[in-house]
Design a protein around this motif. Structure first.
Motif, mmCIF file in Angstrom:
data_model
loop_
_atom_site.group_PDB
_atom_site.id
_atom_site.type_symbol
_atom_site.label_atom_id
_atom_site.label_comp_id
_atom_site.label_asym_id
_atom_site.label_seq_id
_atom_site.Cartn_x
_atom_site.Cartn_y
_atom_site.Cartn_z
ATOM 1 N N HIS A 2 -4.997 -24.387 17.659
ATOM 2 C CA HIS A 2 -5.377 -25.637 17.005
ATOM 3 C C HIS A 2 -4.910 -26.799 17.866
ATOM 4 N N GLU A 3 -5.839 -27.695 18.172
ATOM 5 C CA GLU A 3 -5.533 -28.863 18.991
ATOM 6 C C GLU A 3 -5.310 -30.070 18.088
ATOM 7 N N LEU A 4 -4.522 -31.016 18.555
ATOM 8 C CA LEU A 4 -4.201 -32.185 17.743
ATOM 9 C C LEU A 4 -5.433 -33.012 17.381
ATOM 10 N N ASP A 5 -6.486 -32.940 18.187
ATOM 11 C CA ASP A 5 -7.706 -33.690 17.893
ATOM 12 C C ASP A 5 -8.600 -32.984 16.881
ATOM 13 N N GLY A 6 -8.143 -31.846 16.358
ATOM 14 C CA GLY A 6 -8.891 -31.114 15.348
ATOM 15 C C GLY A 6 -9.685 -29.936 15.875
ATOM 16 N N GLY A 7 -9.792 -29.804 17.179
ATOM 17 C CA GLY A 7 -10.513 -28.678 17.754
ATOM 18 C C GLY A 7 -9.745 -27.376 17.596
#
Length: 88
Positions: free
Chosen positions: A68-73
């Protein structure tokens, strides 16, 4: 591999299993040309693992790893009933 495994043991486990799983996981390199560099990179202390290490880890343990990436990806590696989630 246990939950309490040290990072060197985890690296060694991924490196040791990579040869048997490489062609199935790394479809772009079925002949294993990149395998020696992968093993060297995996065993290099102080380096973070990347997508390749996560993919081999997922295959070794029969799990799905969701990054999970901080930008939502979300990037997903492997298939399995259990999901391991990482935050990047």
């Amino acid at each position: 591999m246990s939950v309490g495994q040290q990072q060197l043991e985890c690296r060694r486990h991924i490196a040791d299993e990579a040869g048997a799983l490489w062609s199935g996981v790394m479809e772009h390199d079925p002949d294993g040309v990149e395998l020696p560099a992968f093993v060297a990179d995996t065993m290099r202390s102080g380096e973070w693992g990347g997508a390749e290490q996560i993919a081999i880890f997922a295959a070794v343990h029969g799990v799905q790893v969701s990054v999970h990436e901080l930008d939502g990806g979300v990037q997903t590696f492997g298939k399995g009933g259990k999901t391991v989630r990482l935050l990047y």
